[in-house]
Design a protein around this motif. Sequence first.
Motif: not given
Length: 405
Positions: A397, A180, A229, A187, A389-390, A183-184, A393-394
């Motif tokens: 998206a 994780g 990131r 991004d 970070d969470a 990957q981040r 991620d949203r």
Amino acid sequence: MNQVFAGRRLAVGVCGGIAAYKVLTVVSRLVQAGALVDVLMTPAAHRFVGALSFQALTHRPVLDDPWATDAEGQIAHIAVAEAADLLLIAPATANTLAKLAHGLADDAVTLTALAARAPLLLAPAMDGGMFGHPATQGNLATLLARGCLVVGPEEGRLASGLTGHGRMAEPESILQAAAGLLQRRADLAGLRIVVTAGGTREPIDPVRYIGNRSSGKMGYAIAEAAAARGAAVTLISAPSALPVPSAVTYIAVETVQELRTALHRGLAHTDVLIQAAAVSDYRVAAVAAEKMKRKGEDLVLRLVENPDLIAEIGAMPERPILVGFAAETGNDLAQAREKLRRKNLDLNVLNDVTAPGSGFGTDTNQVTILGRSGAPEVLPLQSKRAVADALLDRVLALIPESRRP
Ligand SMILES: Cc1cc2nc3c(=O)[nH]c(=O)nc-3n(C[C@H](O)[C@H](O)[C@H](O)COP(=O)(O)O)c2cc1C
């Protein structure tokens, strides 16, 4: 998950705990997935597992001597630190956590960790009493606040035979956390993200102000995570005692009006605006030019309403992705949903500032993320960096595939 590791370079620091044997599995899986792995060992780690096992799995020498140089004559720990995409320390003993928190560097693991710029993933493992000790908890809080990521420990049977909280995360969980993180890494590259943070101050006179309890920790964690990131981050900060994060453009403001000016100046070049600052809804109508004196009677201050900055931007035809924070004393989902709709936000982060471990000044937070559709997402209590970070991620998206980096 395996393809994430192919061609990546990982440094794995092994410390002196029983769980060191499980790290053989982690290292073996990384090598099988195509990673180049440098294993570092503390002197105590040698008591639990042989360097030869790691050497055989990685086909590389184990670094356990802080004074070692590599084949090119380079100082070995610096070469490893510079080359690493990720540094994993597992098991992270109580002793090594303490050293990392204080910046000590007297063995190959702590020395490399201090020199490395790569993200640091820690997998603590120890007896339940050691893990619960305020010293260990304080050290972990320091490391979390500094942006380290922690996987585990878990509840379960410990080497002592007792059951408790301190068992190292299973190799699979450690590998997933490492994947994780890798990957981040970049991004958000190419995205321009503005984060507001801190608590605004509205002057009453040249000495006094109306403020709030925001420490800025949540907003600063978001700015740091977004920069790590790859995003181009502007942090517009109302007063906060926190150090300015590296790799961000920093704009200091004090009042809501100043924040508004700074926001609008860069708006045309903003892809995402995350409003984590605690802004004052009101300001003093007539700010006194000189320090106000006692008059032996009640004082009435007239307050006028400040503009609702995020709602203003939400109403614009061309606007960035908008994320708001609703710091509430209570978990009022209906109100948070209504705010999202009324202010035309893309995401609203509900934060009950009265919940244990959440809110102003803490290093952890428990939030619920509301989007325009779907059920609210209740995140666990975790470090503000992990919440950041969470949330990112949203946000990612929401960005159309065509506009993603
Ligand atoms: C049998 C045994 C098991 C141990 N297991 C752990 C452990 O799981 N976690 C921990 O923090 N310390 C553990 N310790 C204590 C550490 O080995 C000791 O604090 C050591 O100094 C750690 O050094 P290091 O952090 O440099 O690896 C254990 C000690 C012994 C004798």
